[in-house]
Design a protein around this motif. Structure first.
Motif, PDB file in Angstrom:
ATOM      1  N   TYR A  51       0.716  -1.033   0.105  1.00 63.31           N
ATOM      2  CA  TYR A  51       0.411  -0.157   0.017  1.00 63.31           C
ATOM      3  C   TYR A  51       0.877   1.461  -0.114  1.00 63.31           C
ATOM      4  N   ALA A  52       0.253   2.497  -0.192  1.00 66.90           N
ATOM      5  CA  ALA A  52       0.804   3.273  -0.895  1.00 66.90           C
ATOM      6  C   ALA A  52       1.322   4.177   0.421  1.00 66.90           C
ATOM      7  N   LEU A  53       0.427   3.643   1.890  1.00 68.50           N
ATOM      8  CA  LEU A  53       1.649   5.121   2.661  1.00 68.50           C
ATOM      9  C   LEU A  53       1.784   4.129   3.414  1.00 68.50           C
ATOM     10  N   HIS A  95      -4.538   5.736   7.807  1.00 69.17           N
ATOM     11  CA  HIS A  95      -5.525   4.861   7.884  1.00 69.17           C
ATOM     12  C   HIS A  95      -6.182   3.104   6.819  1.00 69.17           C
ATOM     13  N   TYR A  96      -4.405   3.811   5.822  1.00 69.90           N
ATOM     14  CA  TYR A  96      -3.903   1.529   4.971  1.00 69.90           C
ATOM     15  C   TYR A  96      -3.407   0.987   5.686  1.00 69.90           C
ATOM     16  N   GLY A  97      -2.727   2.130   6.650  1.00 71.67           N
ATOM     17  CA  GLY A  97      -1.534   0.770   8.088  1.00 71.67           C
ATOM     18  C   GLY A  97      -3.061   0.687   9.035  1.00 71.67           C
ATOM     19  N   GLU A 125      -4.296  17.403  -5.212  1.00 75.59           N
ATOM     20  CA  GLU A 125      -5.767  17.038  -3.675  1.00 75.59           C
ATOM     21  C   GLU A 125      -5.945  15.693  -3.159  1.00 75.59           C
ATOM     22  N   ASN A 126      -5.910  15.599  -1.494  1.00 73.07           N
ATOM     23  CA  ASN A 126      -5.902  14.789  -0.991  1.00 73.07           C
ATOM     24  C   ASN A 126      -6.654  14.648   0.350  1.00 73.07           C
ATOM     25  N   PRO A 127      -7.685  13.776   0.625  1.00 76.68           N
ATOM     26  CA  PRO A 127      -8.082  13.643   2.000  1.00 76.68           C
ATOM     27  C   PRO A 127      -7.861  14.023   3.127  1.00 76.68           C
ATOM     28  N   GLY A 176       3.645   2.062  -7.481  1.00 76.46           N
ATOM     29  CA  GLY A 176       2.217   2.666  -7.096  1.00 76.46           C
ATOM     30  C   GLY A 176       1.531   2.301  -7.605  1.00 76.46           C
ATOM     31  N   GLU A 177       0.277   2.723  -7.167  1.00 79.12           N
ATOM     32  CA  GLU A 177      -0.915   1.766  -7.245  1.00 79.12           C
ATOM     33  C   GLU A 177      -1.340   1.056  -8.143  1.00 79.12           C
ATOM     34  N   ARG A 178      -0.188   1.414  -9.519  1.00 81.68           N
ATOM     35  CA  ARG A 178      -0.917   0.933 -10.676  1.00 81.68           C
ATOM     36  C   ARG A 178      -0.240  -0.258 -10.782  1.00 81.68           C
ATOM     37  N   ILE A 208      -1.564  21.650 -10.305  1.00 78.23           N
ATOM     38  CA  ILE A 208      -2.474  21.315  -9.572  1.00 78.23           C
ATOM     39  C   ILE A 208      -1.784  19.411 -10.108  1.00 78.23           C
ATOM     40  N   ARG A 209      -1.782  18.413  -8.752  1.00 82.79           N
ATOM     41  CA  ARG A 209      -0.887  16.888  -9.192  1.00 82.79           C
ATOM     42  C   ARG A 209      -2.740  16.282  -9.229  1.00 82.79           C
ATOM     43  N   THR A 210      -2.732  15.644  -9.977  1.00 80.10           N
ATOM     44  CA  THR A 210      -4.382  14.317  -9.998  1.00 80.10           C
ATOM     45  C   THR A 210      -3.945  13.249  -9.776  1.00 80.10           C
ATOM     46  N   ALA A 258       1.916   9.362  -9.780  1.00 81.94           N
ATOM     47  CA  ALA A 258       1.468   8.658  -9.087  1.00 81.94           C
ATOM     48  C   ALA A 258       1.813   9.677  -8.356  1.00 81.94           C
ATOM     49  N   TRP A 259       1.775   8.429  -6.857  1.00 83.33           N
ATOM     50  CA  TRP A 259       2.174   9.215  -5.471  1.00 83.33           C
ATOM     51  C   TRP A 259       3.279   8.752  -5.323  1.00 83.33           C
ATOM     52  N   PRO A 260       3.797   8.254  -5.402  1.00 83.81           N
ATOM     53  CA  PRO A 260       5.332   8.081  -5.165  1.00 83.81           C
ATOM     54  C   PRO A 260       6.493   9.737  -5.731  1.00 83.81           C
ATOM     55  N   ALA A 271      -5.966   0.490  -1.349  1.00 85.44           N
ATOM     56  CA  ALA A 271      -5.629   1.445  -3.355  1.00 85.44           C
ATOM     57  C   ALA A 271      -6.659   2.285  -2.870  1.00 85.44           C
ATOM     58  N   SER A 272      -6.320   3.520  -3.484  1.00 86.03           N
ATOM     59  CA  SER A 272      -7.326   4.134  -3.950  1.00 86.03           C
ATOM     60  C   SER A 272      -8.002   3.812  -5.633  1.00 86.03           C
ATOM     61  N   SER A 273      -9.042   4.965  -5.642  1.00 87.76           N
ATOM     62  CA  SER A 273      -9.632   4.492  -6.980  1.00 87.76           C
ATOM     63  C   SER A 273      -8.926   4.965  -7.823  1.00 87.76           C
ATOM     64  N   SER A 300      -7.187  12.188   5.300  1.00 89.55           N
ATOM     65  CA  SER A 300      -6.338  11.147   5.848  1.00 89.55           C
ATOM     66  C   SER A 300      -5.093  10.802   5.064  1.00 89.55           C
ATOM     67  N   VAL A 301      -4.928  11.101   4.321  1.00 85.86           N
ATOM     68  CA  VAL A 301      -3.808  11.317   3.856  1.00 85.86           C
ATOM     69  C   VAL A 301      -3.413  12.577   3.800  1.00 85.86           C
ATOM     70  N   ILE A 302      -3.650  13.713   4.001  1.00 85.18           N
ATOM     71  CA  ILE A 302      -2.984  14.831   4.213  1.00 85.18           C
ATOM     72  C   ILE A 302      -1.984  15.058   6.015  1.00 85.18           C
ATOM     73  N   GLU A 330     -11.335   3.106   2.307  1.00 85.79           N
ATOM     74  CA  GLU A 330     -12.361   4.894   2.663  1.00 85.79           C
ATOM     75  C   GLU A 330     -10.686   5.649   3.140  1.00 85.79           C
ATOM     76  N   GLN A 331     -11.201   6.315   2.454  1.00 84.07           N
ATOM     77  CA  GLN A 331     -10.024   7.664   2.241  1.00 84.07           C
ATOM     78  C   GLN A 331     -10.485   9.325   2.769  1.00 84.07           C
ATOM     79  N   GLY A 332     -11.937   8.997   2.907  1.00 85.27           N
ATOM     80  CA  GLY A 332     -12.839  10.624   3.230  1.00 85.27           C
ATOM     81  C   GLY A 332     -12.546  11.714   1.676  1.00 85.27           C
TER      82      GLY A 332
END
Ligand code: PAF
Length: 323
Positions: free
Chosen positions: A28-30, A35-37, A204-206, A67-69, A164-166, A187-189, A85-87, A208-210, A140-142
């Motif tokens: 997992y990414a985090l 929340h993933y942990g 942008e992130n919830p 990365g998630e992909r 902005i990174r999406t 990708a997140w990394p 993983a996220s969506s 939980s991630v921030i 869930e992430q939020g």
């Protein structure tokens, strides 16, 4: 399936028996304290409580497997067993799930949870089996909010030209283009280094991630616009799932439920306390009012028409109608 088997040799009353524990690689990414942990810990503990040491869960947090992909592709080819993983990249695997990424579709957490736990969400999970994956549950992430280094965001004009990174997610990309930003899918990394180097202005992130990824160290402004709900998903390798007997499948389902409860518990806490934590860490936080959010929604009218033709107005209306 390329799972590894660790052979434990047990000497019993002069006879030798071989007990096999299957390694289960969960990436997992985090961080472990995210929340993933929390979800991964609950998953592992429940699986062990149900099946003893039949499966040795090995956790790889912090994008330790990529990365998630990459991780989801690894699950498809059997080099990785499971992920939370996220969506972000999910619609590359099951295009229909992109509907959950439509901005301002979900009213609040309970609307999202009821939709994902209900018929619409469960039917969507079942589609992953045709993509060489088995989806255990929606986590869930939020709701996602914008952070950046330029200033508070309260109107679409504040996003003008903002780099902005999406996520690598076409639904989000279309929305930020429509809002006048300069979105960069990534990708997140790569995100934190890109923010540190100033290659992008924001992301942008919830909460939980921030909070768990300490984005306050690389971003000054947080704008609580809640533009989109961010589900998470627990995915397993299909050969792993297909190789389980009924008792094991029930144990994995139970572990999935425990992971979801842990993730949602984490999100509930961070939704209540995260803003104060981030202010203490020095972030400048602005609320975005309902009227201000309406201005973003108005600017997304054409994008919405595209989402409706892509995912079906009927499906989108049936999500909105969930209580
Ligand atoms: O922004 C993303 O890519 C995701 O929300 C993250 C942080 C990897 C968690 O799945």
């Amino acid at each position: 399936m390329t799972r590894h088997f660790a052979l434990a040799v047990t000497l019993l009353a002069g006879s030798t028996t071989l007990a096999a524990a299957a390694d289960l690689k969960l990436g997992y990414a985090l961080a472990e304290d995210s929340h993933y942990g929390a979800g991964a810990k609950a998953f592992e503990e429940t699986l062990t409580a149900e099946l003893g040491d039949a499966f040795a869960v090995q956790q790889f947090p912090n994008s330790g497997l990529g990365g998630e992909r990459e991780v989801i592709e690894g699950i498809q080819i059997g080099t990785i067993d499971a992920t939370i993983a996220s969506s972000g990249t999910l619609s590359n695997f099951v295009p229909e799930v992109g509907v959950f990424d439509v901005p301002f579709l979900f009213r609040d957490l309970s609307h999202a949870r009821n939709t994902l736990d209900g018929e619409i969400g469960q039917e969507m999970l079942a589609k992953f089996d045709d993509a060489g994956l088995h989806a255990l549950a929606w986590g869930e992430q939020g709701f996602r909010h914008i952070t950046n280094s330029r200033g508070p965001i309260a109107t679409p004009a504040d996003l003008d030209g903002l780099k902005i990174r999406t996520m690598e997610n076409p639904v989000h990309l279309k929305a930020f283009e429509a809002l006048g930003a300069a979105p960069t899918p990534m990708a997140w990394p790569e995100v934190i280094p890109a923010l540190q180097q100033g290659a992008i202005d924001g992301q942008e992130n919830p909460l939980s991630v921030i909070v768990s990824a300490n984005l306050n160290e690389v971003q000054q402004y947080l704008s609580l616009d809640g533009h989109v709900y961010s589900p998470a998903i627990i995915l397993l390798s299909k050969p792993l799932w297909d190789g389980l007997d009924d008792e094991q499948k029930a144990a994995f389902d139970k572990a999935g439920e425990a992971a979801v409860a842990a993730m949602r518990g984490y999100v509930d806490t961070v939704e209540a306390e995260g803003v104060a934590t981030l202010r203490e860490r020095g972030m400048e936080v602005n609320e975005v009012s309902a009227e201000e959010k309406q201005a973003f929604q108005d600017q997304l009218a054409d994008a919405y028409a595209d989402y409706e033709s892509q995912y079906g107005k009927e499906l989108m209306d049936s999500i909105i109608a969930v209580e």
